[in-house]
Structure formats: structure tokens, C-alpha cells
Design an enzyme around this catalytic site. Sequence first.
Site, mmCIF file in Angstrom:
data_model
loop_
_atom_site.group_PDB
_atom_site.id
_atom_site.type_symbol
_atom_site.label_atom_id
_atom_site.label_comp_id
_atom_site.label_asym_id
_atom_site.label_seq_id
_atom_site.Cartn_x
_atom_site.Cartn_y
_atom_site.Cartn_z
ATOM 1 N N LYS A 79 46.733 0.221 39.754
ATOM 2 C CA LYS A 79 46.076 0.792 38.436
ATOM 3 C C LYS A 79 46.013 2.301 39.173
ATOM 4 C CE LYS A 79 44.587 0.180 34.438
ATOM 5 N NZ LYS A 79 45.189 -0.961 33.593
ATOM 6 N N GLY A 125 36.926 -0.171 18.952
ATOM 7 C CA GLY A 125 38.063 0.531 19.791
ATOM 8 C C GLY A 125 39.367 0.908 18.887
ATOM 9 N N TYR A 126 39.595 2.127 18.714
ATOM 10 C CA TYR A 126 40.555 2.377 17.454
ATOM 11 C C TYR A 126 41.808 3.014 18.176
ATOM 12 C CZ TYR A 126 42.300 1.731 13.020
ATOM 13 O OH TYR A 126 42.886 1.364 11.812
ATOM 14 N N GLY A 127 42.052 2.992 19.681
ATOM 15 C CA GLY A 127 43.388 3.700 20.177
ATOM 16 C C GLY A 127 44.515 2.884 19.792
ATOM 17 N N ASN A 128 45.713 2.980 20.676
ATOM 18 C CA ASN A 128 46.661 2.104 20.560
ATOM 19 C C ASN A 128 46.534 0.847 20.252
ATOM 20 O OD1 ASN A 128 49.052 0.249 21.922
ATOM 21 N ND2 ASN A 128 50.063 2.169 21.228
ATOM 22 N N ALA A 129 45.959 0.127 21.261
ATOM 23 C CA ALA A 129 45.706 -1.578 20.898
ATOM 24 C C ALA A 129 44.926 -1.735 19.812
ATOM 25 C CB ALA A 129 45.192 -2.027 22.295
ATOM 26 N N GLY A 130 43.881 -1.362 19.799
ATOM 27 C CA GLY A 130 42.949 -1.534 18.374
ATOM 28 C C GLY A 130 43.372 -1.197 17.103
HETATM 29 N N1 GLU Z 1 47.796 -0.408 30.690
HETATM 30 C C1 GLU Z 1 48.321 -1.546 30.384
HETATM 31 C C2 GLU Z 1 47.578 -2.910 30.862
HETATM 32 O O1 GLU Z 1 46.490 -2.751 31.195
HETATM 33 C C3 GLU Z 1 49.687 -1.894 30.530
HETATM 34 C C4 GLU Z 1 50.146 -1.898 31.998
HETATM 35 C C5 GLU Z 1 51.526 -1.831 32.220
HETATM 36 O O2 GLU Z 1 52.283 -1.877 31.458
HETATM 37 O O3 GLU Z 1 52.174 -1.732 33.292
HETATM 38 O O4 GLU Z 1 48.006 -4.067 30.901
#
Ligand code: GLU
Length: 443
Positions: A133, A245-250
Amino acid sequence: MQQGTKPEPPPENPVPEPFSLSACALESAEATNPFTNARRQLDDAAAVIALDPAVLELLRWPMRELHVTIPVRMDDGSTRTFHGFRVQYNDARGANKGGIRFHPEETIDTVRALAAWMTWKTAVLDIPLGGAKGGVICDTKTMSKGELERLSRGYIRQVGRVLGLEKDVPAPDVYTTPQIMAWMADEYSFMQGYNDFGVTTGKPLAIGGSLGRGDATARGGVICIREAASELGIKLEGSTMAINGYGNAGSLAHKLSAELLGINVVAVSDSKGGIFNPHGLDYVAVVEHKRRTGSVRGFPGAEPLANGDLLELDVTTLVPAALEGEITCRNAQRIKARIVAELANGPTTPDADQLLREQGVYVIPDLLCNAGGVTVSYFEMVQNTSGWYWEEEAVHRQLEKKMTAAFRAVHDTALRHDVGNRMGAMIVAIRRIEEAMRLRGWV
Ligand code: GLU
């Protein structure tokens, strides 16, 4: 590589005491440190399977860390110094993989935790990658596009030397976007002297992105919710959902839950506040409102709702899709949802997790629930390597296969050991990583 600040040494007996409510009542600031929580999850799972202490000790530490300082020319001509990190947690199963977060409250311990979770996540999905990360301490909301571009390029100039398709591949995460991945891939390509777009995933299609990557995290989560409901005998059509949470995933979970499962999303929120309408919220209208005003707050035809209250709504499915540490001892007992689907990373503290289990809530842990993103990132790496680009249908088909297989592995392992799904997922992951480390002669 520069050696980062060392995490604190492991306690003498890393296996924690059994859970107790009084310990929960005392949940301290330390318990909300994500890396403390990540280690506790690992220690708890290790205790259940009597993991070899040598394997446990290795898994308790990031294998490498890079701390960087990034000078950025701001629009007013001044130079500002930013700080960033890249943590490569464990690459026993393949190249390090994981997103980069831009966040004002980023800390090295948060990045360590997220890197550990990426390591477990790629193993749960059984994709041949390790975990990493990155993070930069910055507030993207106060930066211009030019400043953001210079920061993204500056980060890669510092971190690029430890990246690459065979070494470590970043992706979008909180407050980072496909455009940012494009700038990073471009900067890295100049460092290499040739186009090497495979250094990041989650890129725009025009420079080697994958179809189906944009909504992959949400799609994977929706597949898990469908599987969980079928296990629990819950009919999802017309059932209710709240999303924090209303970003990409939400936001895309809102879209796909309605579209694919006929779920009625009654509440959503972002960092500025939430909205509630018992008759359901229309995805297109909410997204348009957020695009115009910068928040879901103030959406006409819905009541305002505090984020804390959203978590406690009486809905079938609750989707924490914001940051870590949202569900704690303080609110876990008031959660009424039957299913908690963790699209965020680390939204539930270990004590809260235990409380949810005691209340009979079916938790789909982050390691499984939000793994659709990294799974399609892996497909993107395969496409970048082979130069052969898949149709969207093929991406969806392969994602469906990976997600359902991982769901089965986690659910069955949890049942077999009589533990919660997070522990089930941890056990699946640890066993797979242990096997790779043994075969490589690391333990
Ligand atoms: N940021 C996303 C996660 O936490 C995707 C990570 C990725 O695609 O490498 O899973």
C-alpha cells in the site's frame, strides 16, 4: 531502500486474551490504530489454527518500507514539502500489489495495516500477488489539478525505483483516480525510457486500462451480498440497503445493487453528511446532485441523516464504504442490519467484529467483499503483459468465478472452524501464504 521507522517490537505472547466485553468497553485510542487491529486479527486467526510461531512472526511485519519526501511547486510559485510512504508487506505469492491513498490524516501505521490487508486479500482471492500500500499526506480537496499532477509525478520519482510489473504495482484507492494512475504510469515510463504502463492498474482504457475495472470493487461486493443472502435464505429483491461512503465503491454499489439485485437503497452518505428516503433513492439523481454540489447532502426528496445514524438503520444490508474504524464497540450493538458488506478497508474493529458475530450479523469481511477491485487489477496486469485486451463480458465472467470461489472458501472455512467470516478469510489467506513461504524456504 531506505528503512522506515520500525514498528514496535512484538509482545512476548502475541496471542491475545480471549475477547471480553469489559475489554471492549475500554477500547482505547490504541485499539483504533489500524495496524494494531490488523495484527490482532492475524494473532487471533493464528491462535485458532495453532500457526507455526515462525510463520506468525514473519507475517506480523512489513517486509519493506519506503518513506519519501516530495517537493511540489504549488500554483502560487511556492514549494511545499509532502510526505509519503510505500509499504511492501509480503510478496511470497507474487509481486506486491495495492493502492495509493491521498489523505490528510494518512499515517505509516494506516499504510502498514492496509498493506497487510492487501496481502491477505490477494491470497483469499487466490491471485498470484502479494500485498502493498502507498500513501501521501495531503488534502486533494484543496489542491488544483496541476498541483495534484505534480504531486503524483513527484511521488513516482521517489518511489518508482521499487515499482514495476514484476515488483510492485499501485492502483487507485481513497482520493486517487484513473487520471492519477495515468500520470504515474507516464512518469514511470519516462524513468524507464520506454512505455511501461503496467506499473499501475486502474488506468484509463486509452493507456492500457481494463474494461470492467471502474466498477469492479462494487461488482465484487454485490456478488458477495448475493451469495450471502442465498446462504441466509434472504430475498434481496425489494430489500433495503444503507451505504456509508459515496466514493467510487459506495456510489457504484448503489447503482449495481439496484440494477442487478433489485435492492432498494434507502440511505447513503459521504464525509459531509447523509440522506434517507424510506421509499428508496434514485442512483442517477443522487450522483447528479453530488456532481453539482460536491455532496449527497441536501438532495431534494430525502431527509438529512447523520453518518452515525445511517449505520444504525433497520435495513437488510449495511455497506460501510468509507474509511477504517467506522464500526466500533461504541455502535456495534446498535447495528440492526442482517448483512454487513465491507466495501471499505478495515471498517470494523476486532471487538466490534466479535459483537456483530454475537448478534448474529453476517459480516462479509473487507478481505473478500472489496476484493473485486484488485482482482480486476490482476486481470489488467495479465492484459498489459500479454498485450491482448479482453471484452467486458470476459472480465465480468472471470470476476464472477473468482469472487464466488473465494466466497465459498471463506464461508466454508468459517463454518468448519466455528469462527466468523473475517477469521475464516484470515485462515484461508494465512494457509496459502504459509505454503508459498515454505516452498520458497523462508520458514
Ligand atoms: N485499492 C483497492 C483495494 O484496496 C484496489 C487495489 C488494487 O487494485 O491493487 O483493494
